[in-house]
Design a protein around this motif. Structure first.
Motif, short mmCIF file in Angstrom:
data_model
loop_
_atom_site.label_atom_id
_atom_site.label_comp_id
_atom_site.label_asym_id
_atom_site.label_seq_id
_atom_site.Cartn_x
_atom_site.Cartn_y
_atom_site.Cartn_z
N ARG A 170 7.17 15.92 3.48
CA ARG A 170 7.32 16.08 2.03
C ARG A 170 8.55 15.36 1.47
O ARG A 170 8.81 15.42 0.28
N THR A 171 9.28 14.67 2.32
CA THR A 171 10.47 13.95 1.87
C THR A 171 10.03 12.70 1.12
O THR A 171 9.29 11.88 1.66
N PRO A 172 10.48 12.53 -0.12
CA PRO A 172 10.09 11.32 -0.86
C PRO A 172 10.71 10.07 -0.25
O PRO A 172 11.84 10.09 0.22
N ILE A 173 9.93 9.01 -0.25
CA ILE A 173 10.37 7.71 0.28
C ILE A 173 10.27 6.71 -0.86
O ILE A 173 9.26 6.65 -1.56
N VAL A 174 11.33 5.93 -1.03
CA VAL A 174 11.32 4.82 -1.97
C VAL A 174 11.61 3.57 -1.14
O VAL A 174 12.60 3.50 -0.43
N PHE A 175 10.70 2.60 -1.22
CA PHE A 175 10.91 1.35 -0.51
C PHE A 175 11.83 0.44 -1.30
O PHE A 175 11.74 0.35 -2.53
N ILE A 192 3.63 0.93 -2.64
CA ILE A 192 3.38 0.39 -1.31
C ILE A 192 3.10 1.60 -0.42
O ILE A 192 3.95 2.48 -0.30
N ASP A 193 1.92 1.64 0.18
CA ASP A 193 1.53 2.77 1.03
C ASP A 193 1.73 4.12 0.30
O ASP A 193 2.13 5.11 0.91
N GLY A 194 1.50 4.13 -1.00
CA GLY A 194 1.62 5.37 -1.77
C GLY A 194 3.03 5.73 -2.18
O GLY A 194 3.25 6.82 -2.70
N HIS A 195 3.98 4.84 -1.96
CA HIS A 195 5.38 5.11 -2.30
C HIS A 195 5.86 4.11 -3.34
O HIS A 195 5.50 2.93 -3.28
N PRO A 196 6.73 4.56 -4.26
CA PRO A 196 7.31 3.61 -5.21
C PRO A 196 8.22 2.63 -4.48
O PRO A 196 8.67 2.91 -3.36
N PHE A 197 8.47 1.51 -5.11
CA PHE A 197 9.37 0.54 -4.50
C PHE A 197 10.27 -0.08 -5.54
O PHE A 197 9.94 -0.11 -6.73
N VAL A 216 7.60 3.01 9.75
CA VAL A 216 8.59 4.10 9.75
C VAL A 216 8.15 5.18 8.76
O VAL A 216 8.23 6.38 9.06
N ALA A 217 7.66 4.78 7.59
CA ALA A 217 7.18 5.74 6.61
C ALA A 217 6.03 6.57 7.19
O ALA A 217 5.96 7.78 6.98
N ALA A 218 5.14 5.94 7.96
CA ALA A 218 4.04 6.66 8.60
C ALA A 218 4.57 7.69 9.59
O ALA A 218 4.05 8.81 9.68
N TRP A 219 5.61 7.34 10.36
CA TRP A 219 6.23 8.31 11.28
C TRP A 219 6.75 9.51 10.50
O TRP A 219 6.55 10.65 10.89
N ILE A 220 7.44 9.21 9.40
CA ILE A 220 8.04 10.28 8.58
C ILE A 220 6.94 11.17 8.00
O ILE A 220 7.03 12.40 8.03
N GLU A 221 5.88 10.56 7.50
CA GLU A 221 4.79 11.33 6.90
C GLU A 221 4.05 12.18 7.92
O GLU A 221 3.48 13.22 7.58
N SER A 222 4.03 11.75 9.19
CA SER A 222 3.34 12.53 10.21
C SER A 222 4.23 13.61 10.83
O SER A 222 3.75 14.43 11.61
N ASP A 223 5.49 13.61 10.48
CA ASP A 223 6.44 14.59 11.01
C ASP A 223 6.39 15.84 10.13
O ASP A 223 6.68 15.79 8.94
N ASP A 262 17.05 14.62 1.13
CA ASP A 262 16.26 14.88 -0.08
C ASP A 262 15.43 13.67 -0.47
O ASP A 262 14.45 13.79 -1.20
N LEU A 263 15.83 12.49 0.00
CA LEU A 263 15.17 11.23 -0.35
C LEU A 263 15.49 10.21 0.73
O LEU A 263 16.60 10.20 1.27
N ILE A 264 14.52 9.34 1.03
CA ILE A 264 14.75 8.26 1.98
C ILE A 264 14.52 6.94 1.27
O ILE A 264 13.44 6.72 0.70
N LEU A 265 15.53 6.08 1.30
CA LEU A 265 15.39 4.71 0.82
C LEU A 265 15.10 3.87 2.06
O LEU A 265 15.87 3.88 3.01
N LEU A 266 14.00 3.16 2.05
CA LEU A 266 13.53 2.49 3.25
C LEU A 266 13.20 1.04 2.95
O LEU A 266 12.39 0.75 2.07
#
Length: 111
Positions: free
Chosen positions: A60-65, A81-86, A48-55, A32-36
């Motif tokens: 649509r999985t939210p990523i928080v750095f 960062i790259d459109g994701h909260p951190f 890694v976030a770019a890989w996830i976004e292209s998959d 449901d969420l990826i902490l990266l």
């Protein structure tokens, strides 16, 4: 009390330290969420976030750095960062929970 009950119903978090393995695990688990973390071995979290976004199964999985490269004030500023909260490390559990709670409702509008 509700958080304790809810936490008992959720699967345990999964930790991956290798970028390729992290992407494969995300494909398998559909979280449901990826902490990266930004600072990862070999490649950075942005890649890694770019890989996830292209998959197509994960895009649509939210990523928080999570990163030690910013201050808490910068993290609270609403910048991304790259459109994701951190969130800034080190981080307390209440800060982490608050960051996740801010991200999930905002992301739900785009599903």
């Amino acid at each position: 009390m509700n958080r304790i009950i809810e936490a008992d119903l959720l699967p345990p978090p999964v930790e991956e330290n290798e970028p390729a393995t992290a992407h494969q695990t995300a494909q398998r688990l559909k979280p449901d969420l990826i902490l990266l973390d930004i600072a990862m071995p070999e490649i950075d979290g942005g890649e890694v976030a770019a890989w996830i976004e292209s998959d197509p199964t994960l895009h649509r999985t939210p990523i928080v750095f999570l990163t030690a490269l910013v201050t808490r004030a910068e993290a609270r500023s609403g910048l991304q960062i790259d459109g994701h909260p951190f969130l800034a490390k080190p981080i307390s559990i209440p800060e982490l929970v608050a960051g996740i709670e801010r991200t999930l409702p905002a992301h739900a509008a785009f599903r």
